[in-house]
Design an enzyme around this catalytic site. Structure first.
Site, PDB file in Angstrom:
ATOM      1  N   TYR A 304       0.845  -1.202   0.000  1.00 25.50           N
ATOM      2  CA  TYR A 304       0.000   0.000   0.000  1.00 25.50           C
ATOM      3  C   TYR A 304       0.877   1.247   0.000  1.00 25.50           C
ATOM      4  CZ  TYR A 304      -4.180   2.745   1.243  1.00 25.50           C
ATOM      5  OH  TYR A 304      -5.234   3.632   1.261  1.00 25.50           O
ATOM      6  N   TYR A 355      -5.728   5.119  -7.127  1.00 23.20           N
ATOM      7  CA  TYR A 355      -5.890   5.027  -5.677  1.00 23.20           C
ATOM      8  C   TYR A 355      -7.317   4.601  -5.375  1.00 23.20           C
ATOM      9  CZ  TYR A 355      -5.394   6.490  -0.767  1.00 23.20           C
ATOM     10  OH  TYR A 355      -5.332   6.525   0.599  1.00 23.20           O
TER      11      TYR A 355
END
Length: 400
Positions: A304, A355
């Site tokens: 991430y 994202y």
């Protein structure tokens, strides 16, 4: 490695559940989607069902996270689902790992058969996550008006990038880590995005000089150290390993999954005893233990990347190298597919693909195991995806 459907050691659900379908919308820059957020959630769900070869009306559960606005009952109504058996939205953080963990627990316990774990974002419609005040202070942050934001906002610590970069700065300082390591992560993400037509940054390569000359956002993180802000949605269908055998693709077994926090990591007042951390030490240890694998077994990692500093600390806290080895290990050559020691974010990640709060990283982990990634790692059998590093609840998923 566990066989499909075989229960894990110690009563865990390792190997008993699987991701059987993946789906996503087109990825847009913030404000660029022609569709509302709710519609994108529906589109990603339908795409995941089609990918699995499953009638969408077989879906009977939804799982999301961090205050998602797309309620399961509303999605079920729009899709005309005959029986909604499970609907849950996890609170702040834990992110994709928490949503998928809840979905896996629901199907393993028999509460539902096919649960969609998803995220939909329309930042052009509702506001920006990365800006102070967006979504009431930004997802993954805490109340910026009351406690503990009252301790930090008066000093100008307003947005997530400010809150989290303080930890990165300390980590680099404590271990003598160079800017080159952050640059390598960013360049690797952009390199992989050039092979991925889905990526927002496809066709926009990044060179080292471009990175070095880009403006500081919060030193030591440049513009290209930060994730994008996008309008998009992505979803996975979680079911039992046994049911997954009858669907279209070889399923990605959920070997290990963990969410949680290290000691005293409620972070916004910047007072934790372990400050220079991504807060992933405990979840990494528990995810590997459940999966019955080690860091050496991981073929590809989707880490991430809200900020490159988070990736850097995640690499260390998942045991791929020590802090003292970072300058040697975290290089462009080691992070890129197909031949790197640890190919990272092979779709471009949050930095260069889109994202979607980490769900996109899970989709890419599944593609690697299927052999269909645009930056494929040969023979990939174990894939790691992380969620919400630096936040006060984090998560890790190991698929195989």
């Amino acid at each position: 490695m566990l066989a499909a459907g075989e229960a894990g050691v110690g009563g865990t659900i390792s190997g008993a559940t699987a991701i059987a379908g993946i789906g996503e919308t087109a990825y847009h820059r913030r404000g660029g989607s022609p569709d509302a957020e709710f519609k994108m959630a529906l589109q990603a769900t339908i795409a995941a069902a089609e990918d699995a070869g499953l009638d969408v009306r077989a879906i009977d559960g939804f799982s999301s996270f961090s205050g998602d606005r797309n309620d399961g009952a509303r999605l079920a109504t729009a899709l005309d689902l005959p029986d909604l058996k499970y609907s849950a939205t996890v609170g702040v953080s834990g992110h994709a790992a928490a949503a998928i963990a809840n979905a896996a627990a629901a199907v393993a316990a028999g509460y539902a058969d096919y649960v969609v774990a998803f995220r939909a974002l329309a930042q052009g419609q509702f506001g920006r996550f990365g800006q102070f005040g967006g979504y009431g202070g930004g997802a993954g942050t805490v109340d910026t008006v009351g406690f503990p934001g009252s301790w930090t906002v008066p000093y100008g610590v307003l947005a997530p990038v400010q809150t989290y970069t303080l930890r990165t700065t300390r980590f680099l300082h404590d271990h003598g880590i160079h800017q080159d390591a952050l640059r390598a992560i960013s360049l690797a993400c952009y390199h992989h995005a050039q092979r991925n037509p889905r990526a927002v940054m496809y066709g926009r390569p990044l060179e080292a000089d471009d990175y070095d000359s880009s403006r500081w956002i919060v030193e030591p993180q440049h513009l290209f150290d930060c994730c994008m802000e996008n309008d998009c949605a992505a979803a996975v269908i979680v079911t039992t390993a046994e049911r997954a055998r009858d669907l279209r693709h070889d399923a990605a077994l959920i070997l290990g999954i963990a969410t949680g926090s290290d000691r005293r990591q409620f972070p916004a007042a910047q007072g934790g005893p372990d400050f220079a951390t991504s807060n992933m030490k405990n979840v990494a240890r528990r995810a590997f233990a459940m999966a019955g694998v080690t860091p050496a077994d991981v073929d590809v990692a989707q880490l991430y990347d809200n900020f490159t500093g988070a990736v850097l600390m995640s690499i260390v806290e998942h045991g791929f190298c020590t802090p003292e080895e970072v300058n040697e290990f975290v290089t462009f050559e080691n992070l890129t597919a197909p031949g790197g020691r640890l190919p990272v974010n092979t779709s471009g990640g949050n930095i260069a693909e889109a994202y979607v709060h980490g769900i996109g990283l899970v989709l890419e982990a599944v593609r690697q195991l299927r052999g269909t990634s645009t930056s494929q790692v040969d023979g990939a059998e174990v894939a790691l995806a992380t969620a919400a590093p630096l936040a006060f609840v984090t998560g890790s998923i190991i698929l195989g």
